[in-house]
Design an enzyme around this catalytic site. Structure first.
Site, PDB file in Angstrom:
ATOM      1  N   ASP A   7      51.813  35.535  49.836  1.00  0.00           N
ATOM      2  CA  ASP A   7      50.630  34.692  49.865  1.00  0.00           C
ATOM      3  C   ASP A   7      50.005  34.790  48.477  1.00  0.00           C
ATOM      4  OD1 ASP A   7      48.493  33.114  50.759  1.00  0.00           O
ATOM      5  OD2 ASP A   7      47.360  34.851  51.441  1.00  0.00           O
ATOM      6  N   ASP A   9      46.225  33.797  47.446  1.00  0.00           N
ATOM      7  CA  ASP A   9      44.827  34.206  47.405  1.00  0.00           C
ATOM      8  C   ASP A   9      44.604  35.498  48.185  1.00  0.00           C
ATOM      9  OD1 ASP A   9      43.851  31.869  45.901  1.00  0.00           O
ATOM     10  OD2 ASP A   9      44.534  30.794  47.685  1.00  0.00           O
ATOM     11  N   THR A  41      51.571  29.683  51.126  1.00  0.00           N
ATOM     12  CA  THR A  41      50.134  29.556  50.909  1.00  0.00           C
ATOM     13  C   THR A  41      49.561  28.344  51.628  1.00  0.00           C
ATOM     14  OG1 THR A  41      48.438  29.379  49.169  1.00  0.00           O
ATOM     15  CG2 THR A  41      50.508  28.244  48.762  1.00  0.00           C
ATOM     16  N   GLY A  42      48.283  28.363  51.810  1.00  0.00           N
ATOM     17  CA  GLY A  42      47.586  27.193  52.324  1.00  0.00           C
ATOM     18  C   GLY A  42      47.263  26.199  51.224  1.00  0.00           C
TER      19      GLY A  42
END
Length: 109
Positions: A7, A9, A41-42
């Site tokens: 990921d 962040d 990740t988003g």
């Protein structure tokens, strides 16, 4: 270890948005030894692919919370889309309350 999924962040990235050089070098070495690297990740693809470039990797990027998987310079390996009708229903539902609604739409023809 066959695969490292990262990921961005609050995991790989420091608060200033950088990757610590020691971590980046360790990931590069792992890739040289045949370990797969994947960024998950988003974030949007344009935002996430920057970090693959910093790592010097052609690794796949899983982005938009899993809705798109792609490698730099290639068409998506996977893309999940919502129909226009469903998007309208969601926008109507969310817009009818006191919610804050943030949406990114891309028209594909």
């Amino acid at each position: 270890i066959k695969l490292i999924a990262l990921d961005l962040d609050d995991t790989l990235l420091m608060p200033d948005g950088t990757i610590p050089e020691g971590v980046a070098e360790t990931l590069r070495e792992a890739e040289r030894r045949g370990v797969g690297i994947v960024i998950a990740t988003g974030r949007s693809y344009p935002s996430a692919k920057i970090y693959a470039g910093i790592l010097g990797s052609e690794c796949p990027v899983i982005c938009y919370n899993g809705a798109v998987i792609r490698r730099a310079g290639q068409p998506p390996l996977y893309s999940a889309s919502l129909s226009v009708g469903l998007m309208k229903r969601i926008a109507f539902f969310v817009g009818s309350g006191d919610s804050i609604f943030r949406c990114t739409m891309r028209i594909i023809s």
